[in-house]
Design a protein around this motif. Structure first.
Motif, PDB file in Angstrom:
ATOM      1  N   ASP A   1       0.693  -1.115   0.034  1.00 13.09           N
ATOM      2  CA  ASP A   1      -0.110   0.056   0.159  1.00 13.09           C
ATOM      3  C   ASP A   1       0.676   1.186  -0.107  1.00 13.09           C
ATOM      4  O   ASP A   1       2.120   1.228   0.525  1.00 13.09           O
ATOM      5  CB  ASP A   1      -0.928   0.132   1.252  1.00 13.09           C
ATOM      6  CG  ASP A   1      -0.361   0.105   2.645  1.00 13.09           C
ATOM      7  OD1 ASP A   1       0.707   0.806   2.769  1.00 13.09           O
ATOM      8  OD2 ASP A   1      -0.713  -0.887   3.307  1.00 13.09           O
ATOM      9  N   THR A   2       0.323   2.501  -0.433  1.00 11.58           N
ATOM     10  CA  THR A   2       1.202   3.464  -0.627  1.00 11.58           C
ATOM     11  C   THR A   2       1.522   4.089   0.787  1.00 11.58           C
ATOM     12  O   THR A   2       2.566   5.131   1.047  1.00 11.58           O
ATOM     13  CB  THR A   2       0.343   4.571  -1.405  1.00 11.58           C
ATOM     14  OG1 THR A   2      -0.745   4.810  -0.881  1.00 11.58           O
ATOM     15  CG2 THR A   2       0.178   4.099  -2.918  1.00 11.58           C
TER      16      THR A   2
ATOM     17  N   ALA B   1       4.860   0.504  -5.410  1.00 14.21           N
ATOM     18  CA  ALA B   1       3.930   1.083  -6.244  1.00 14.21           C
ATOM     19  C   ALA B   1       3.344   0.175  -7.370  1.00 14.21           C
ATOM     20  O   ALA B   1       3.894  -0.946  -7.749  1.00 14.21           O
ATOM     21  CB  ALA B   1       4.374   2.321  -7.071  1.00 14.21           C
ATOM     22  N   ASP B   2       2.138   0.569  -7.720  1.00 14.46           N
ATOM     23  CA  ASP B   2       1.381  -0.399  -8.801  1.00 14.46           C
ATOM     24  C   ASP B   2       1.511   0.117 -10.134  1.00 14.46           C
ATOM     25  O   ASP B   2       1.117   0.979 -10.413  1.00 14.46           O
ATOM     26  CB  ASP B   2      -0.189  -0.356  -8.514  1.00 14.46           C
ATOM     27  CG  ASP B   2      -0.863  -1.266  -9.251  1.00 14.46           C
ATOM     28  OD1 ASP B   2      -0.380  -1.668 -10.203  1.00 14.46           O
ATOM     29  OD2 ASP B   2      -2.229  -1.371  -9.045  1.00 14.46           O
TER      30      ASP B   2
ATOM     31  N   ASP C   1      -1.499   1.110 -12.323  1.00 20.58           N
ATOM     32  CA  ASP C   1      -2.178   2.348 -11.871  1.00 20.58           C
ATOM     33  C   ASP C   1      -2.318   3.402 -12.549  1.00 20.58           C
ATOM     34  O   ASP C   1      -1.093   3.954 -12.855  1.00 20.58           O
ATOM     35  CB  ASP C   1      -1.804   2.715 -10.238  1.00 20.58           C
ATOM     36  CG  ASP C   1      -2.613   3.821  -9.738  1.00 20.58           C
ATOM     37  OD1 ASP C   1      -3.598   4.197 -10.299  1.00 20.58           O
ATOM     38  OD2 ASP C   1      -2.376   4.031  -8.781  1.00 20.58           O
TER      39      ASP C   1
ATOM     40  N   ALA D   1      -2.755   6.480 -12.219  1.00 23.31           N
ATOM     41  CA  ALA D   1      -2.350   7.412 -11.323  1.00 23.31           C
ATOM     42  C   ALA D   1      -0.897   7.392 -10.797  1.00 23.31           C
ATOM     43  O   ALA D   1      -0.510   8.248  -9.804  1.00 23.31           O
ATOM     44  CB  ALA D   1      -3.316   7.947 -10.031  1.00 23.31           C
ATOM     45  N   LEU D   2      -0.090   6.495 -11.496  1.00 26.00           N
ATOM     46  CA  LEU D   2       1.086   6.132 -10.963  1.00 26.00           C
ATOM     47  C   LEU D   2       2.354   7.345 -10.822  1.00 26.00           C
ATOM     48  O   LEU D   2       2.862   7.587  -9.961  1.00 26.00           O
ATOM     49  CB  LEU D   2       2.008   5.101 -11.702  1.00 26.00           C
ATOM     50  CG  LEU D   2       3.399   4.705 -11.561  1.00 26.00           C
ATOM     51  CD1 LEU D   2       3.406   4.131 -10.039  1.00 26.00           C
ATOM     52  CD2 LEU D   2       3.784   3.837 -12.339  1.00 26.00           C
TER      53      LEU D   2
ATOM     54  N   THR E   1       1.205   9.361  -8.031  1.00 23.90           N
ATOM     55  CA  THR E   1       1.751   8.510  -6.511  1.00 23.90           C
ATOM     56  C   THR E   1       3.420   8.982  -6.570  1.00 23.90           C
ATOM     57  O   THR E   1       3.587   9.113  -5.216  1.00 23.90           O
ATOM     58  CB  THR E   1       1.484   7.130  -6.745  1.00 23.90           C
ATOM     59  OG1 THR E   1       0.173   6.847  -6.793  1.00 23.90           O
ATOM     60  CG2 THR E   1       2.311   6.381  -5.565  1.00 23.90           C
TER      61      THR E   1
ATOM     62  N   GLN F   1      -1.164  -1.713 -19.954  1.00 23.65           N
ATOM     63  CA  GLN F   1      -1.307  -0.724 -18.971  1.00 23.65           C
ATOM     64  C   GLN F   1       0.113  -0.872 -18.015  1.00 23.65           C
ATOM     65  O   GLN F   1       0.309   0.168 -17.334  1.00 23.65           O
ATOM     66  CB  GLN F   1      -2.550  -0.802 -17.963  1.00 23.65           C
ATOM     67  CG  GLN F   1      -2.889  -2.136 -17.329  1.00 23.65           C
ATOM     68  CD  GLN F   1      -3.227  -3.306 -18.086  1.00 23.65           C
ATOM     69  OE1 GLN F   1      -3.270  -3.416 -19.340  1.00 23.65           O
ATOM     70  NE2 GLN F   1      -4.359  -4.027 -17.297  1.00 23.65           N
TER      71      GLN F   1
ATOM     72  N   GLY G   1       2.888   1.914 -17.421  1.00 20.64           N
ATOM     73  CA  GLY G   1       3.581   2.279 -15.995  1.00 20.64           C
ATOM     74  C   GLY G   1       4.858   2.079 -16.057  1.00 20.64           C
ATOM     75  O   GLY G   1       5.662   2.957 -15.330  1.00 20.64           O
TER      76      GLY G   1
END
Length: 283
Positions: A57-58, A81-82, A85, A87-88, A91, A124, A128
């Motif tokens: 988790d962040t 980090a994912d 995502d 929204a990377l 983040t 995706q 990233g």
């Protein structure tokens, strides 16, 4: 200068559910900077890279970067980090605004937990990876042997990104020659790519934890030196996970003993220079 390129810290009450496994009882407690420092001093280690610990988790990033900001030996942090995502980028930007955010040197998802061995081929995820490259960070990969092919394809597709192979790709050292044969081909494909470095870390726990010997590690370490070269290899303790099989000093000694004959400059690369370059450590 000796750099430990891979260790962890955690507070046991912060959601590290993977530590609930019965065979992990010896490390099912908090490991904090105050526990780490005596190990570094005894082993003569100067700098470290603190790596996310499977919390996924962040919020963990704030804790780890905080440890870095208050612990002189921690030279960099690899946060979770994912890569899928959208929204990377946001983040990563938030991480850099946290106390200690300037210590962010890389990101790592828990790829070994992905059932799909071709996860890194997803569009995706590839987007990233390019985001991580644009941020100037390294991308640590903790994977199973069956995922190495996908890592090679991703590293080939995103040559501007520095990939860091944790634990040599987790070969089955406990299985001896069979484990070596299974791992050697896929890791050779990955090592042929210049944007990939690898860590001599996590090896004692991939061997027989109760009866391992340096001789068990030597074929895998020797192959790694041949394939990557010392200039793309770095020592990592994987402390405190290593405590399942050996203490900090024993792990450092085992890696040093398992290496083939190297020049002083080559040994310096493995034990510090590669990590400093890969993670862009400051003075």
């Amino acid at each position: 200068m000796i750099v430990d390129a891979h260790h962890h810290l955690w507070r046991i009450d912060d959601g590290y559910r993977w530590l609930d496994e019965p065979d992990l009882a010896p490390i099912r407690r908090s490991f904090l900077p105050a526990d780490l420092q005596p190990e570094l001093s005894a082993a003569g280690v100067d700098r470290t890279i603190l790596v996310e610990g499977g919390r996924c988790d962040t919020a963990e990033a704030a804790v780890l970067l905080g440890y870095g900001s208050s612990t002189a030996a921690i030279g960099g942090v690899v946060a979770w980090a994912d890569p899928a995502d959208p929204a990377l980028a946001d983040t990563i930007a938030r991480y850099r605004q946290l106390p200690g955010g300037g210590l962010l040197v890389g990101v790592r998802p828990q790829l070994q937990g992905e059932a799909d061995p071709e996860y890194l081929d997803r569009p995706q995820v590839r987007r990233g990876l390019r985001t991580v490259a644009e941020a100037g960070l390294a991308f640590d990969v903790v994977v199973r042997v069956d995922q190495l092919g996908a890592v090679a394809r991703a590293a080939r597709a995103v040559p501007e990104l520095g990939f860091v192979l944790d634990h040599l790709g987790k070969p089955r050292i406990r299985d001896g020659a069979a484990g070596l044969a299974e791992w050697a081909g896929p890791v050779a494909e990955l090592a042929a790519l210049p944007n990939v470095t690898a860590k001599l870390s996590g090896l004692v726990t991939e061997a027989d934890r109760n009866r391992w010997r340096v001789a068990d590690l030597r074929p895998f370490v020797g192959a790694a030196v041949e394939l990557f070269g010392p200039e793309r290899l770095m020592f990592g303790s994987d402390w405190p996970v290593c405590r399942l099989a050996a203490d900090y000093g024993a792990v450092l000694s085992a890696v040093a003993e398992a290496l083939p004959p190297l020049s002083p400059q080559e040994r310096a690369a493995v034990f510090g220079d590669t990590a400093a370059r890969t993670y862009r450590l400051g003075p």
